[in-house]
Design a protein around this motif. Structure first.
Motif, mmCIF file in Angstrom:
data_model
loop_
_atom_site.group_PDB
_atom_site.id
_atom_site.type_symbol
_atom_site.label_atom_id
_atom_site.label_comp_id
_atom_site.label_asym_id
_atom_site.label_seq_id
_atom_site.Cartn_x
_atom_site.Cartn_y
_atom_site.Cartn_z
ATOM 1 N N SER A 17 45.017 43.856 45.823
ATOM 2 C CA SER A 17 44.209 43.293 44.793
ATOM 3 C C SER A 17 42.888 42.304 45.356
ATOM 4 N N PRO A 22 42.888 46.545 40.443
ATOM 5 C CA PRO A 22 43.266 45.537 39.545
ATOM 6 C C PRO A 22 44.790 45.048 39.918
ATOM 7 N N SER A 23 45.060 43.899 39.571
ATOM 8 C CA SER A 23 46.374 43.305 39.735
ATOM 9 C C SER A 23 47.198 43.589 38.454
ATOM 10 N N SER A 24 48.528 43.613 38.754
ATOM 11 C CA SER A 24 49.628 44.136 37.607
ATOM 12 C C SER A 24 49.654 42.982 36.392
ATOM 13 N N CYS A 25 49.421 43.414 35.280
ATOM 14 C CA CYS A 25 49.487 41.967 34.346
ATOM 15 C C CYS A 25 50.642 41.942 33.435
ATOM 16 N N SER A 30 53.132 47.080 34.884
ATOM 17 C CA SER A 30 53.518 46.269 35.934
ATOM 18 C C SER A 30 54.943 46.679 36.501
ATOM 19 N N CYS A 187 37.462 34.472 35.743
ATOM 20 C CA CYS A 187 38.797 34.492 36.592
ATOM 21 C C CYS A 187 39.950 35.063 35.766
ATOM 22 N N SER A 189 41.508 37.993 35.919
ATOM 23 C CA SER A 189 42.573 38.676 36.954
ATOM 24 C C SER A 189 43.282 37.477 37.720
ATOM 25 N N ARG A 192 45.755 36.088 35.473
ATOM 26 C CA ARG A 192 46.987 36.878 35.678
ATOM 27 C C ARG A 192 47.961 36.864 36.921
ATOM 28 N N LYS A 193 47.189 36.721 38.069
ATOM 29 C CA LYS A 193 47.865 36.569 39.219
ATOM 30 C C LYS A 193 48.741 35.050 39.388
ATOM 31 N N SER A 228 44.396 37.904 25.074
ATOM 32 C CA SER A 228 44.907 38.274 26.180
ATOM 33 C C SER A 228 45.841 37.236 26.802
#
Length: 658
Positions: A17, A22-25, A30, A187, A189, A192-193, A228
């Motif tokens: 990431s 892209p990080s898994s959301c 995911s 911010c 992403s 989501r992290k 979202s």
């Protein structure tokens, strides 16, 4: 072994990431990515078992001590501390995760908690208005590493402190960081992290669910208008419930109700299909896992079935909606035992309340008698105190009268003694003088009383006459205005009706009326102005108001300065009035009257020299104009005329004498 595998997957996903992936959301993407990462880590562990060994050692106690010492130093700013923690924790967890023994990772996490390193992480993640945050990515990474370190820890003797104090503080810091990231569009992403870290921590410690659902920061996240954000929150709870079927069983009824309230609230507020479908799936998942607990709680949301039927049909998840409506509308007679218990409980509560009211009414009767007696005794005590006070007043008046008589008698005795001391031929003149003074005092009092009464009568008569005249003038003006209005109304020609004739207005009449309207508009332009003109006027008013406020501050400072100078001057004047005479003054006393200001001291010296020079002038020089007598030029001329005679400091008027 599973814990080490997950930690390695977690850290490698973090590196990806940061590199730009892209990080898994949420959702199935995911879960599938996590499965692929877990499979890769399992394959890597199998390769290590076959012979591929990695020469890495876990974090030692000396390194932990050195890290704690660096964090406690005041030279490092918060951003440097966050970077140091990210690098150290990332390296330590990587080395522990790659060990074949799963207890190594647990030992490293426990060592980080017991040494206080995780406490420093919580302090750095906590919101501080005095410490603006610059690198949000580093803060999100630290939050992810902190949540990972809190899972699988063995606190030992500090287990109670860890679960009751430390874990709630970690969760509060994560939620506050998530609420700050939620307000920044760049911010997403990172948000989501952080929310993934919150979900990971909730899976391991389900007792934190109540704190999360009742947190102020989580309420701010729920009130966000971004679809979202709402979808991410709902999907987080879906993943938590799907990952562990024992998650809901470990929650209390209040926590389950709060979770249902969040899902139902999203159904009532949001109109997005993805958010609505996720909320419906969350409620069905909870009902499938805990049907006996969730179904009675769903009956408390009145109108939920009609809301689902009216607003959420035709959204590509009608089957889930129908299933949830059927669950809500299920017959309550399938639980007759619960209904009977509720009726019995209600009867017990009502009986207890009625008995309490009866006992209270009986007690109030005794209390009423006590209140009546207390008021009667207070009234009697008050009457007795008033009687004693009246007696004291009468006695005081009697003593005053007696003392007055004694004083009068003593005065007459002294007067007779004085008359006896006077010569006989002056007694008559003294008595006449006393009578004259008494007559003057009586006459002055009488004349003052008479003049005051006359002035009051005259002033009252004048006010009455003025009021009468004003009232008469108002009455006359009102009558004249009514008369003039009637005359004007009679002279005004009658207004023709709008509809003229049977066939309406003619073309000539229409043209004439249009011309009159245009002339009226040209002579009476509209008072409305454009938006640009309003903004310009608003700016001018703001500038005028700012200048007025600044001028008010300047005037206020000037007034304060003048008041301070006046107070200082009054103080100096009082010191001068109370100064001792020159014959008794000492050197220490004279120093207290010296001014600290240089110009004032120079002016005083000049005045003193001028006074000395004036006292030494010959008498014939003081007969003319003395306006510029003591100027330096005049003194030089005088000194030249007298042949170099020293006249009171000719060296310079402005210089003091030695």
């Amino acid at each position: 072994m599973c814990d080490s595998v997950f930690c390695s997957v977690f850290l490698w996903g973090h590196n990806w990431s940061e590199a730009g992936a892209p990080s898994s959301c949420s959702g199935a993407s995911s879960l599938s990515s996590e499965r692929e990462k877990a499979n890769n880590s399992i394959n890597n562990s199998k390769q290590q078992k076959k012979g591929v060994t990695v020469e890495m050692e876990p974090l030692e106690e000396a390194e932990v001590t050195e890290l704690k010492r660096q964090l406690e130093e005041e030279d490092l700013d918060p951003e440097q501390k966050i970077s140091l923690l990210n690098n150290t924790l990332n390296q330590a967890l990587k080395m522990a995760a790659l060990q074949t023994d799963g207890s190594t990772l647990t030992a490293v996490k426990s060592q980080l908690y017991l040494s206080g390193v995780l406490s420093h992480c919580v302090v750095l993640l906590s919101p501080d208005p005095r410490r603006p945050r610059g690198n949000w990515g580093a803060a999100a990474t630290l939050a992810q590493l902190t949540s990972s370190c809190c899972v699988g820890v063995e606190p030992g003797k500090q287990s109670q402190t860890f679960h009751r104090l430390f874990l709630p503080s970690v969760m509060n810091s994560l939620l506050s960081l998530a609420s700050q990231l939620m307000r920044r569009a760049e911010c997403v992403s990172l948000f989501r992290k952080v929310m993934d870290s919150v979900g990971w921590l909730l899976r391991a410690h389900s007792q934190l669910t109540t704190q999360v659902l009742s947190s102020v920061h989580y309420e701010q996240i729920q009130m966000c208008d971004d679809v979202s954000v709402s979808l991410l929150c709902i999907q987080m709870w879906i993943q938590i419930c799907s990952a562990s079927r024992d998650f809901l069983s470990g929650l209390s009824d209040d926590s389950v109700l709060l979770l249902l309230n969040e899902a139902v609230g999203q159904l009532a507020v949001s109109s997005d299909s993805s958010v609505g479908g996720a909320s419906v799936r969350l409620i069905l998942l909870m009902a499938n896992q805990q049907e006996l607990r969730v179904q009675p709680l769903l009956h408390s949301f009145r109108g939920l079935d009609s809301l689902l039927d009216k607003d959420w049909r035709g959204r590509s998840f009608d089957q889930d909606v129908d299933q949830l409506i059927a669950l809500i509308q299920s017959d309550t007679r399938s639980h007759p035992k619960a209904c009977t218990e509720r009726v019995r409980a209600a009867s017990v509560i009502q009986a207890a309340w009625r008995s309490y009211q009866t006992r209270r009414r009986v007690k109030s009767l005794n209390r009423a008698v006590s209140t009546l007696q207390r008021k009667y005794r207070a009234r009697r005590r008050q009457q007795q105190q008033q009687k004693e006070a009246q007696q004291w007043d009468e006695e005081l008046k009697y003593q005053v009268c007696v003392r007055r008589q004694q004083a009068r008698r003593l005065f007459h005795q002294k007067q007779r003694q004085l008359l006896q001391l006077l010569p006989p031929d002056q007694v008559q003149s003294y008595l006449q003088e006393c009578e004259r003074r008494a007559a003057v005092v009586i006459q002055s009092f009488w004349k003052g009383f008479r003049e005051r009464q006359r002035y009051n009568n005259t002033h009252r008569h004048t006010l009455r006459q003025t009021h009468t005249r004003q009232q008469a003038a108002r009455t006359l003006q009102r009558a004249v205005r009514c008369f003039l209005d009637k005359r004007r109304a009679e002279k005004v020609p009658p207004t023709p009706p709008f509809w003229i004739g049977q066939h309406g207005l003619t073309d000539s009449r229409r043209v004439e009326l249009r011309r009159q309207v245009e002339e009226h508009i040209s002579l009476h332009p509209s008072s409305r102005v454009s938006r640009q003109e309003c903004e310009r006027l608003h700016e001018e008013v703001q500038l005028l108001l700012l200048s007025e406020l600044q001028g008010g501050d300047r005037r206020r400072r000037e007034e304060l300065r003048v008041e301070a100078l006046l107070a200082h001057t009054h103080t100096q004047l009082e010191l001068l009035r109370e100064a001792p005479p020159l014959s008794t003054v000492t050197l220490k006393d004279s120093e207290s009257f010296l001014s600290p200001s240089g110009p004032i001291a120079a002016r005083a010296r000049d005045s003193h020299n001028a006074t000395l020079q004036a006292s030494r002038l010959p008498w014939w020089r003081t007969l003319g104009d003395t306006a510029d007598m003591f100027s330096p030029s005049h003194l030089q001329e005088l000194e030249a005329e007298l042949g170099g005679l020293f006249v009171g400091g000719s060296v310079g008027v402005g210089q003091p004498e030695d």
